[in-house]
Design an enzyme around this catalytic site. Structure first.
Site, PDB file in Angstrom:
ATOM      1  CE  LYS A 119      -3.998  -0.528 -10.412  1.00  0.00           C
ATOM      2  NZ  LYS A 119      -2.613  -0.106 -10.183  1.00  0.00           N
ATOM      3  CE  LYS A 202      -7.446  -4.662  -3.357  1.00  0.00           C
ATOM      4  NZ  LYS A 202      -6.318  -4.733  -4.279  1.00  0.00           N
ATOM      5  CE  LYS A 205      -2.064   2.307  -3.204  1.00  0.00           C
ATOM      6  NZ  LYS A 205      -0.699   2.002  -2.827  1.00  0.00           N
TER       7      LYS A 205
HETATM    8  P1  TYM Z   1       0.301  -2.893  -3.986  1.00  0.00           P
HETATM    9  O1  TYM Z   1       1.194  -1.721  -3.862  1.00  0.00           O
HETATM   10  O2  TYM Z   1      -1.051  -2.721  -4.557  1.00  0.00           O
HETATM   11  O3  TYM Z   1       0.121  -3.591  -2.566  1.00  0.00           O
HETATM   12  C1  TYM Z   1       1.235  -3.953  -1.787  1.00  0.00           C
HETATM   13  C2  TYM Z   1       0.965  -5.244  -1.033  1.00  0.00           C
HETATM   14  O4  TYM Z   1      -0.171  -5.097  -0.193  1.00  0.00           O
HETATM   15  C3  TYM Z   1      -1.081  -6.169  -0.423  1.00  0.00           C
HETATM   16  N1  TYM Z   1      -2.446  -5.675  -0.227  1.00  0.00           N
HETATM   17  C4  TYM Z   1      -3.352  -6.294   0.543  1.00  0.00           C
HETATM   18  N2  TYM Z   1      -3.275  -7.416   1.277  1.00  0.00           N
HETATM   19  C5  TYM Z   1      -4.386  -7.788   1.955  1.00  0.00           C
HETATM   20  N3  TYM Z   1      -5.544  -7.084   1.933  1.00  0.00           N
HETATM   21  C6  TYM Z   1      -5.668  -5.958   1.198  1.00  0.00           C
HETATM   22  N4  TYM Z   1      -6.809  -5.265   1.198  1.00  0.00           N
HETATM   23  C7  TYM Z   1      -4.528  -5.511   0.456  1.00  0.00           C
HETATM   24  N5  TYM Z   1      -4.298  -4.440  -0.354  1.00  0.00           N
HETATM   25  C8  TYM Z   1      -3.019  -4.572  -0.770  1.00  0.00           C
HETATM   26  C9  TYM Z   1      -0.831  -6.570  -1.873  1.00  0.00           C
HETATM   27  O5  TYM Z   1      -1.276  -7.874  -2.123  1.00  0.00           O
HETATM   28  C10 TYM Z   1       0.671  -6.426  -1.960  1.00  0.00           C
HETATM   29  O6  TYM Z   1       1.320  -7.575  -1.469  1.00  0.00           O
HETATM   30  N6  TYM Z   1       2.029  -5.320  -7.950  1.00  0.00           N
HETATM   31  C11 TYM Z   1       2.274  -5.085  -6.553  1.00  0.00           C
HETATM   32  C12 TYM Z   1       3.633  -4.469  -6.254  1.00  0.00           C
HETATM   33  C13 TYM Z   1       4.791  -5.228  -6.816  1.00  0.00           C
HETATM   34  C14 TYM Z   1       5.281  -6.467  -6.328  1.00  0.00           C
HETATM   35  C15 TYM Z   1       6.411  -6.764  -7.153  1.00  0.00           C
HETATM   36  C16 TYM Z   1       4.891  -7.318  -5.315  1.00  0.00           C
HETATM   37  C17 TYM Z   1       5.569  -4.848  -7.864  1.00  0.00           C
HETATM   38  N7  TYM Z   1       6.561  -5.766  -8.060  1.00  0.00           N
HETATM   39  C18 TYM Z   1       7.155  -7.931  -6.965  1.00  0.00           C
HETATM   40  C19 TYM Z   1       5.639  -8.499  -5.119  1.00  0.00           C
HETATM   41  C20 TYM Z   1       6.751  -8.773  -5.932  1.00  0.00           C
HETATM   42  C21 TYM Z   1       1.208  -4.108  -6.054  1.00  0.00           C
HETATM   43  O7  TYM Z   1       0.644  -3.360  -6.792  1.00  0.00           O
HETATM   44  O8  TYM Z   1       1.059  -4.084  -4.738  1.00  0.00           O
END
Ligand code: TYM
Length: 340
Positions: A119, A202, A205
């Site tokens: 990032k 992957k 969005k």
């Molecule tokens: P974020 O917002 O990027 O994504 C949310 C969740 O979606 C999953 N995900 C995917 N799973 C499978 N295939 C994909 N292409 C895909 N794209 C996204 C992510 O693995 C995630 O589970 N850092 C985290 C948010 C967060 C969090 C936390 C998660 C903040 N605090 C505490 C768990 C526990 C994030 O950016 O997710």
């Protein structure tokens, strides 16, 4: 490892940075619903708005995206009575514990995070300090509830390992057995949903091509069209999972089918092995539309009553604080804060 027994509690979060994708749904949201319904866990789910602002968010868009994500959670099957659902900023204990963890985690740990490297890119001097410290706040999200299980997609694995390191270092530094060593739950056929245009990238969005992803707000026609146009190879589908090894696009579509149908990849291939994509894609499109279109319709309906969404989130934040506040108080006592 700790010897203390913790209440089985699930925590997970999604950033309200706009555009919920099929990857988020299959890798996270759908599994949040399963963990809510399986019984035996308290489930806490969060729109992580403090994480979202580690990169610039327009305030009006952040508000809109937070409500839309809440609608997405509820439309997917999160029941705000069964689960605790709120936005992170409204439970200040996340940020407060996040600060303590900024003082526990080491610079070197953060520098190794692949998400930071991706990032921040070459321009890391210009990235926000929040983006660098992001994983410490993530650890706080989880540990402020003493969560024992965290369902996420594959891309969050490294952050969850860091969460375990932070818990272990805190326990060790202060000679306590206070924070659980959390279990990542990265399971199922769709822990890494890939782009529909490139099976080794992957689904995200932030991909410039809208055709690369299915958005949870896409209507039935758009979903079907994107699947029809998805990249594939000329071979028929194999009879077993090993046959997908060198075929990333084929594997991705089969994984998506399996996750949507709640079947194993082998069970799917037992049914569709030998078929050409010309036959399989319409099956996948029908299944995706049957499962996803009702969610997008329900999201749109829920978005008509934003006051109700705000009420649900306010109540969720109250319930979240009931768990988080005594854990923060105890943390402050352990650290030596007078008045705690
Ligand atoms: P974020 O917002 O990027 O994504 C949310 C969740 O979606 C999953 N995900 C995917 N799973 C499978 N295939 C994909 N292409 C895909 N794209 C996204 C992510 O693995 C995630 O589970 N850092 C985290 C948010 C967060 C969090 C936390 C998660 C903040 N605090 C505490 C768990 C526990 C994030 O950016 O997710």
């Amino acid at each position: 490892m700790t010897d203390t027994t913790f209440t089985p509690r699930v925590f997970s979060g999604i950033q309200p940075s706009g555009g919920l994708t099929l990857g988020n749904y299959l890798g996270a949201m759908k599994r949040f619903v399963d963990m809510q319904n399986v019984g035996g866990f308290e489930t806490v789910y969060c729109m992580v708005d403090l994480h979202a602002i580690t990169v610039w968010q327009d305030p009006a868009a952040l508000r809109q995206n937070t409500r839309e994500l809440a609608a997405g959670f509820i439309a997917s099957g999160i029941d705000p009575e069964k689960s605790i659902l709120f936005n992170q900023s409204q439970v200040p204990e996340h940020a407060q514990l996040g600060w303590i963890f900024n003082c526990v985690a080491r610079m070197g740990w953060m520098q190794r995070m692949t998400q930071w490297k991706d990032k921040a890119g070459k321009n890391s001097q210009n990235a926000s300090l929040g983006l660098f410290g992001y994983p410490a706040l993530m650890a706080a999200d989880i540990l402020i509830y003493h969560a024992t299980h965290v369902p996420v997609g594959e891309d969050q694995k490294q952050h969850l390992e860091l969460t375990r390191d932070i818990a272990a270092k805190f326990n060790n530094d202060f000679g306590v057995d206070f924070f659980p060593i959390t279990e990542p739950v990265i399971e199922g056929a769709a822990t890494r949903v890939m782009s529909l245009r490139n099976g080794s990238k992957k689904m995200s969005k932030s991909d410039p091509s809208d055709a690369s992803r299915i958005n949870m707000t896409d209507n039935a026609d758009t979903i079907a069209k994107k699947i029809r146009k998805a990249k594939t190879d000329p071979e028929p589908l194999p009879e077993s999972a090993e046959g997908l090894a060198e075929r990333p696009e084929a594997r991705n579509l089969v994984n998506i089918y399996a996750a949507l149908a709640d079947q194993s990849v082998d069970a799917v291939l037992a049914e569709v092995g030998g078929k050409q994509f010309g036959e399989f894609k319409p099956m996948l499109a029908d299944l995706a539309v049957a499962k996803l279109a009702p969610i997008s319709t329900e999201m749109a309906r829920l978005m008509q009553d934003q006051a109700e969404i705000d009420r649900i989130l306010a109540r969720g934040a109250e319930r979240g604080r009931e768990i988080a506040s005594p854990i923060l108080k105890k943390t402050y006592e352990i650290v030596g804060m007078v008045g705690s």
